[in-house]
Scaffold this motif. Structure first.
Motif, PDB file in Angstrom:
ATOM      1  N   SER A 314       0.778  -1.227   0.004  1.00 18.58           N
ATOM      2  CA  SER A 314       0.139   0.064  -0.050  1.00 18.58           C
ATOM      3  C   SER A 314       0.899   1.421   0.095  1.00 18.58           C
ATOM      4  CB  SER A 314      -0.891   0.090   1.112  1.00 18.58           C
ATOM      5  OG  SER A 314      -0.350  -0.197   2.379  1.00 18.58           O
ATOM      6  N   GLU A 315       2.050   1.087   0.679  1.00 17.26           N
ATOM      7  CA  GLU A 315       2.707   2.632   0.697  1.00 17.26           C
ATOM      8  C   GLU A 315       3.575   2.821  -0.505  1.00 17.26           C
ATOM      9  OE1 GLU A 315       6.770   4.328   2.971  1.00 17.26           O
ATOM     10  OE2 GLU A 315       5.959   2.377   3.682  1.00 17.26           O
ATOM     11  N   LEU A 316       4.004   1.610  -1.393  1.00 14.75           N
ATOM     12  CA  LEU A 316       4.483   1.811  -2.726  1.00 14.75           C
ATOM     13  C   LEU A 316       3.437   2.214  -3.790  1.00 14.75           C
ATOM     14  CD1 LEU A 316       7.265   1.177  -4.059  1.00 14.75           C
ATOM     15  CD2 LEU A 316       6.336  -1.182  -4.673  1.00 14.75           C
ATOM     16  N   ALA A 317       2.088   1.617  -3.451  1.00 17.92           N
ATOM     17  CA  ALA A 317       0.916   2.048  -4.266  1.00 17.92           C
ATOM     18  C   ALA A 317       0.851   3.534  -4.174  1.00 17.92           C
ATOM     19  CB  ALA A 317      -0.215   1.203  -3.850  1.00 17.92           C
ATOM     20  N   ASP A 318       0.828   4.127  -3.000  1.00 18.45           N
ATOM     21  CA  ASP A 318       0.590   5.569  -2.716  1.00 18.45           C
ATOM     22  C   ASP A 318       1.936   6.410  -3.520  1.00 18.45           C
ATOM     23  OD1 ASP A 318      -1.679   5.877  -1.545  1.00 18.45           O
ATOM     24  OD2 ASP A 318      -0.734   5.738   0.427  1.00 18.45           O
ATOM     25  N   GLN A 319       3.167   5.620  -3.383  1.00 18.08           N
ATOM     26  CA  GLN A 319       3.972   6.451  -4.198  1.00 18.08           C
ATOM     27  C   GLN A 319       3.916   6.335  -5.645  1.00 18.08           C
ATOM     28  OE1 GLN A 319       7.438   4.312  -2.511  1.00 18.08           O
ATOM     29  NE2 GLN A 319       7.628   5.760  -0.694  1.00 18.08           N
ATOM     30  N   GLY A 320       3.274   5.228  -6.103  1.00 18.31           N
ATOM     31  CA  GLY A 320       2.999   4.908  -7.496  1.00 18.31           C
ATOM     32  C   GLY A 320       1.970   5.754  -8.027  1.00 18.31           C
ATOM     33  N   PHE A 321       1.277   6.212  -7.335  1.00 17.82           N
ATOM     34  CA  PHE A 321       0.033   7.173  -7.759  1.00 17.82           C
ATOM     35  C   PHE A 321       0.820   8.619  -7.815  1.00 17.82           C
ATOM     36  CE2 PHE A 321      -3.164  10.377  -7.702  1.00 17.82           C
ATOM     37  CZ  PHE A 321      -4.282   9.780  -8.086  1.00 17.82           C
ATOM     38  N   MET A 322       1.671   8.852  -7.015  1.00 15.16           N
ATOM     39  CA  MET A 322       2.429  10.207  -6.884  1.00 15.16           C
ATOM     40  C   MET A 322       3.365  10.166  -8.006  1.00 15.16           C
ATOM     41  SD  MET A 322       1.089  12.014  -4.639  1.00 15.16           S
ATOM     42  CE  MET A 322       2.136  13.471  -5.107  1.00 15.16           C
ATOM     43  N   VAL A 323       4.014   9.131  -8.434  1.00 16.05           N
ATOM     44  CA  VAL A 323       4.933   9.114  -9.580  1.00 16.05           C
ATOM     45  C   VAL A 323       4.342   9.470 -11.031  1.00 16.05           C
ATOM     46  CG1 VAL A 323       6.297   7.671 -11.393  1.00 16.05           C
ATOM     47  CG2 VAL A 323       6.611   7.724  -8.484  1.00 16.05           C
ATOM     48  N   ASN A 349      13.180   6.638  -4.456  1.00 15.54           N
ATOM     49  CA  ASN A 349      12.670   5.607  -5.395  1.00 15.54           C
ATOM     50  C   ASN A 349      11.691   6.366  -6.246  1.00 15.54           C
ATOM     51  OD1 ASN A 349      10.826   5.699  -3.136  1.00 15.54           O
ATOM     52  ND2 ASN A 349      10.047   3.896  -4.028  1.00 15.54           N
ATOM     53  N   VAL A 350      10.947   7.375  -5.853  1.00 16.07           N
ATOM     54  CA  VAL A 350      10.068   8.170  -6.424  1.00 16.07           C
ATOM     55  C   VAL A 350      10.834   9.352  -7.320  1.00 16.07           C
ATOM     56  CG1 VAL A 350       8.607  10.356  -6.287  1.00 16.07           C
ATOM     57  CG2 VAL A 350       7.956   8.027  -4.816  1.00 16.07           C
ATOM     58  N   LYS A 351      11.900   9.696  -6.812  1.00 13.70           N
ATOM     59  CA  LYS A 351      12.876  10.809  -7.380  1.00 13.70           C
ATOM     60  C   LYS A 351      13.390   9.814  -8.777  1.00 13.70           C
ATOM     61  CE  LYS A 351      15.135  13.351  -4.952  1.00 13.70           C
ATOM     62  NZ  LYS A 351      16.168  13.816  -4.026  1.00 13.70           N
ATOM     63  N   SER A 352      14.021   8.762  -8.645  1.00 10.33           N
ATOM     64  CA  SER A 352      14.979   8.119  -9.565  1.00 10.33           C
ATOM     65  C   SER A 352      13.702   7.404 -10.636  1.00 10.33           C
ATOM     66  CB  SER A 352      15.746   6.878  -8.853  1.00 10.33           C
ATOM     67  OG  SER A 352      14.841   5.946  -8.114  1.00 10.33           O
ATOM     68  N   ALA A 353      12.807   7.254 -10.218  1.00 12.02           N
ATOM     69  CA  ALA A 353      11.572   6.773 -11.279  1.00 12.02           C
ATOM     70  C   ALA A 353      11.269   7.903 -12.172  1.00 12.02           C
ATOM     71  CB  ALA A 353      10.372   6.210 -10.461  1.00 12.02           C
ATOM     72  N   LEU A 354      11.080   9.139 -11.547  1.00  5.30           N
ATOM     73  CA  LEU A 354      10.724  10.213 -12.417  1.00  5.30           C
ATOM     74  C   LEU A 354      12.173  10.683 -13.321  1.00  5.30           C
ATOM     75  CD1 LEU A 354       8.711  12.213  -9.920  1.00  5.30           C
ATOM     76  CD2 LEU A 354       7.946  11.256 -11.950  1.00  5.30           C
ATOM     77  N   GLY A 362       9.669   2.992 -11.710  1.00  4.56           N
ATOM     78  CA  GLY A 362      10.143   3.576 -12.838  1.00  4.56           C
ATOM     79  C   GLY A 362       9.752   2.507 -14.049  1.00  4.56           C
ATOM     80  N   ALA A 363       9.757   1.137 -13.858  1.00  2.00           N
ATOM     81  CA  ALA A 363       9.457   0.293 -14.932  1.00  2.00           C
ATOM     82  C   ALA A 363       7.823   0.345 -15.008  1.00  2.00           C
ATOM     83  CB  ALA A 363       9.845  -1.100 -14.295  1.00  2.00           C
ATOM     84  N   LEU A 364       7.159   0.654 -14.080  1.00  2.00           N
ATOM     85  CA  LEU A 364       5.564   0.611 -14.180  1.00  2.00           C
ATOM     86  C   LEU A 364       5.263   2.123 -14.866  1.00  2.00           C
ATOM     87  CD1 LEU A 364       4.218  -0.279 -10.631  1.00  2.00           C
ATOM     88  CD2 LEU A 364       4.139  -1.422 -12.778  1.00  2.00           C
TER      89      LEU A 364
END
Length: 411
Positions: A314-323, A349-354, A362-364
């Motif tokens: 769930s925490e990663l899902a929240d971060q996914g939404f923000m990315v 992880n949000v920063k490096s994905a963006l 990043g992969a998603l």
């Protein structure tokens, strides 16, 4: 009936006011990804189109918009095409279809039944004169057609009462060129392309927005955040419209920022503040196509994380939404992503994905971008990398489309 599996893509079609008026729907079966003849696979069979819409429900796939479907000659001639809901679809004749007497008669009968017709990737031809009198829309691929040929083609097509749609409009310059020539509809991601680093006057509204983003990402004191909101009444208005939208499913109507915080909590409120930023900087306000695209990316990424990891994610899902919703801020602010990210207090992880499309998020994000381009072979490979199945993807897409449509329709 065995359910067919396929990849589903949607590409937005906008009018001159920059409102989304429809989506081209693209279907591909996994087996067709490596087929040699590309025209055979560009259009799904009639049975796939009908099954898709029956299986999913047209409302879930299209929401309040019309759907544009590519059809081959075989599909055009089949009875199955008549099963499509005529008030919700536009039937696009692929460029491989020859305008012979049989096709002309079929177009006449579909028009008599009340269907809308379009010519896809079309180049003007005298052989189509009879068909021009029947079709509603002619789509011109402005990326493939030499720029010097487009004005002449437009002049010739103007003799008929049809709507011109510019296809593959990928940049603001493309849009300006097509708009000035008299095209009324535009398909492509020109509205989501960064126009970076032009020297412009300082926009006070944008400075306020950036300050607010910083505060939200840094979990600043709520009184500080409220103060920033007070400097921008339009932002407060858009935020309250978003949190009160049907998509939120709240039982109480939220009237103030403080109330929004107590009902939603800071993590949820972060999402809506970020989305509200897209509305402030667009003449369409909450009906900005960029807002819809950012919301769609965010929701899809959230649901895919939950599909892969369940409640533990769930925490990663929240971060996914923000990315997803932050992935278009370079377009919003007309600045480089690196500059903007440097000003925000984002987790690594949000920063490096963006910035680099690194890590699971990043992969998603790459997967979401590939889907927008309907690059299905790449989507297929990316699903493996993300350890997701096609079923999980389709399920997440449908839930996302339905959620985003309810969100935008209720604003």
């Amino acid at each position: 009936m065995v359910e067919e599996k396929f990849f589903l893509g949607r590409q937005p079609i906008l009018d001159r006011t920059q409102q989304i008026v429809g989506f081209e729907l693209l279907f591909r079966s996994p087996e067709s990804l490596h087929a040699a003849n590309i025209l055979d696979v560009q259009a799904a069979s009639a049975s796939v189109i009908v099954n898709a819409l029956t299986q999913f429900g047209i409302q879930d796939v299209l929401g309040r918009h019309k759907g544009f479907f590519n059809v081959t000659r075989e599909v055009l001639m089949s009875d199955a095409v008549e099963l499509l809901p005529k008030n919700r679809v536009v039937i696009e004749l692929l460029e491989s279809i020859v305008a012979d007497q049989e096709v002309l008669e079929r177009c006449r009968s579909l028009k008599a039944l009340g269907f809308s017709l379009a010519l896809d990737d079309h180049v003007y031809s005298p052989g189509f004169h009879d068909i021009y009198g029947l079709v509603d829309i002619v789509k011109v691929d402005v990326l493939e057609t030499p720029a010097q040929d487009v004005p002449g083609m437009v002049d010739k097509l103007r003799k008929w009462p049809l709507t011109l749609l510019a296809e593959k409009v990928e940049h603001a310059e493309h849009y300006k060129f097509c708009s000035e020539l008299g095209f009324d509809l535009f398909q492509g991601y020109y509205f989501a392309r960064p126009v970076v680093l032009r020297q412009k006057k300082i926009d006070i509204g944008k400075i306020t927005m950036m300050q607010l983003m910083k505060q939200v990402m840094a979990d600043a004191d709520w009184a500080e955040i409220e103060e920033t909101f007070k400097q921008n009444p339009g932002l407060t208005y858009n935020l309250l419209r978003l949190v009160n939208s049907v998509a939120m499913g709240l039982r109480v109507r939220i009237k103030t920022l403080r109330h929004a915080l107590t009902v939603l909590g800071m993590e949820q409120l972060k999402r809506w503040i970020t989305l509200a930023l897209y509305a402030v900087n667009d003449s369409n306000g909450v009906h900005s196509p960029l807002l819809e695209m950012a919301a769609t990316r965010g929701k899809l990424m959230e649901l895919l994380v939950l599909a892969a990891r369940g409640r533990a994610g769930s925490e990663l899902a929240d971060q996914g939404f923000m990315v997803g919703i932050l992935s278009l801020i370079d377009v919003l602010f007309e600045d480089s992503m690196a500059e903007l990210i440097g000003k925000l207090n984002l987790v690594e992880n949000v920063k490096s994905a963006l910035l680099h499309r690194d890590g699971d998020l990043g992969a998603l994000l790459e997967l979401a971008e590939m889907l927008e381009q309907a690059d299905f072979p790449a989507v297929s490979d990316q699903l493996e990398q993300c350890d997701l199945t096609l079923d999980q993807l389709l399920s997440a897409q449908l839930e996302t489309f339905s959620w985003a449509d309810k969100l935008i329709a209720s604003l």
